[in-house]
Design an enzyme around this catalytic site. Structure first.
Site: not given
Length: 521
Positions: A215, A488, A459
């Site tokens: 991320s 994710h 995502d």
């Protein structure tokens, strides 16, 4: 909003060659601080058990332009390889955020199935990055009454809602400036976090370091390998931002991710209509979403859930299909508020698909704290929101005029109707008191190859277009593995065997795919 719902929302707020011997840090580096390893804080040990991590504190410059000046501390964790004959070096981890704790991430991933071959090959190194948690913590002094509860702005139904959020955003920026009496916040940047990583490498006596970041951790990894091409080794970035920072375009693309990922939940829910009653077809489930959101816009639920909160909860629960059941229950309780005496807030804290303690994600995942009351949550929540804001606002300039945000909200409400009027809404960065002290780190495409990029095709936070954009910037330095999956987080937590095997082979043996790869679901 109810105190219980607020605490639940806070909880969701959130990637060569042969074995080498350990080499000393290269000549010309600052003298490495001696690390004194001891037991980690109790909450870290609880999350890594049955594995045991050690922790140590490392001083680093607050301001790298004045390395002999004020110092701050970083708390670093280590789960050491127990196979010296297989050990390659160190593997640094970052779970995203920015603002989430990463001390327990190595243990978390190990307990979720990080292959033994990786654990044999590396000492696994976690950390609270600068400003976070058990490192020198930084604070804006944010409290519940200010009305700022997530790093993704609330959905704005109209221009008036943008104006109302602007007042909150301005108040938050002013509070941060007033509370920052020692002038520390301006030094919370991705570039400085990357410099910290290299300090950790040197303190551990390693010539090179490998890295896994998910991320926002992908942005940090991109900055790290760009600033330090000679001291980075095997780099894995997972669920990618499009650059070395989060900017307004990247935040607005969250809404694209929701549009691309929601059909997976809709198919899941339609197949279970007999249990949840959300719609017999994916199209009906989507219509239920809009009908429920609009109803809550007009009349909030008895527990205080508004249309904006409902949209945010849906977004947060798209992180992985393990959370679909909890999301379906939330919808069900909101559709039939009298059907159960139990608030759906208890189901509103998903286990993150990308991080051990937060949906860390770049912006949605602000904090690892799940608190029983707002009073006990105040400190960690303030800290996590503070670090996210400071890094995001310090890395790059954001538009400052309200009209820009009004136009963006109107555009994205049409373009991405599920969530676009949230992610295009105004943030405190519009009123931030510090100008960036340096330009954002430019992705270096000229360094050595060694970046493996991982990305789910669908995502909700970091859509696949981000990985494509970052892949182009890296040029021949990187290869991209795209998993035809939803959620994710790819490595270990995503469940795609092809992506898992390719990543493990790279970390352990240095085997990089010869070309970009698509892994079937």
């Amino acid at each position: 909003m109810s105190r219980r719902r607020g605490a639940a929302l806070i909880g969701v707020l959130s990637l060569v060659g042969a074995l080498i011997a350990v080499m000393p840090a290269k000549a010309g580096e600052p003298a490495a601080a001696e690390l004194k390893w001891a037991a980690c804080p109790a909450e870290v040990n609880a999350k890594t058990a049955p594995l045991t991590a050690q922790c140590a504190s490392l001083p680093v410059p607050l301001d790298y332009s004045d390395p002999g000046g004020a110092q701050i501390s970083l708390l670093v964790s280590r789960i050491a390889s127990t196979k010296p004959e297989k050990r390659r070096g160190i593997l640094l981890f970052n779970p995203g955020g920015p603002g989430g704790s990463g001390l327990d991430q190595p243990g978390f991933l190990a307990n979720k199935g990080l292959p033994v071959s990786v654990m044999d090959s590396y000492d696994l190194i976690g950390m609270d990055t600068r400003g976070v948690g058990h490192s020198t913590p930084m604070s804006c002094g944010l409290t519940e009454e200010i009305g700022y509860w997530a790093n993704v702005p609330p959905y704005a139904a109209d221009d008036a809602a943008v104006t109302a959020q602007a007042k909150i955003a301005e108040k938050v920026a002013e509070r941060c400036a007033a509370h920052d009496e020692q002038g520390q916040l301006r030094h919370l940047t991705t570039a400085n976090m990357a410099r910290d990583l290299d300090r950790i490498r040197a303190a551990l006596g390693e010539r090179k370091a490998s890295f896994y970041g998910a991320s926002y951790g992908s942005a940090l990894g991109a900055a790290y390998v760009s600033l330090f091409p000679d001291t980075t080794d095997r780099i894995v970035v997972d669920s990618n931002l499009a650059d070395t920072h989060l900017d307004r375009d990247s935040l607005r693309r969250f809404a694209r991710g929701v549009e691309e990922t929601f059909p997976d939940f809709a198919r899941w829910a339609a197949a279970r209509h007999g249990s949840y009653g959300l719609g017999r077809t994916p199209a009906q489930v989507r219509r239920t979403y809009f009908a429920l959101a609009e109803r809550l816009d007009k009349t909030p639920a008895p527990d205080g859930t508004t249309g904006a909160i409902f949209r945010f909860l849906t977004f947060a629960h798209l992180y992985g299909d393990i959370q679909y059941g909890a999301l379906a229950r939330i919808w069900q309780s909101l559709l039939n508020p009298g059907a159960t005496a139990t608030s759906s807030a208890s189901a509103a804290t998903p286990a993150s698909a990308a991080t051990p303690a937060s949906a860390a994600t770049p912006a949605s995942a602000a904090t690892a704290a799940t608190a029983a009351t707002a009073a006990t949550a105040a400190a960690p929540v303030d800290n996590a929101l503070t670090v996210f804001l400071a890094v995001t606002c310090n890395d790059v300039n954001w538009p400052e005029d309200l009209a820009t945000y009004r136009r963006g909200v109107a555009e994205d409400r049409r373009r991405y109707p599920m969530f676009g009027a949230a992610t295009a809404n105004i943030t405190p960065c519009a009123y931030w008191k510090h100008e960036p002290s340096e330009p954002p780190v430019k992705v270096d495409r000229e360094g050595p190859a060694g970046v493996l990029m991982l990305q789910n095709r669908r995502d909700p936070v970091t859509p696949a277009i981000n990985a494509e954009l970052l892949r182009r910037k890296f040029g021949q330095r990187a290869k991209l593995v795209t998993a035809d999956d939803s959620g994710h987080g790819v490595y270990v937590l995503g469940g795609n065997a092809c992506a898992l095997n390719l990543t493990t082979a790279y970390l352990v043996d240095g085997t990089m795919p010869a070309r970009d790869v698509t892994c079937r679901s």
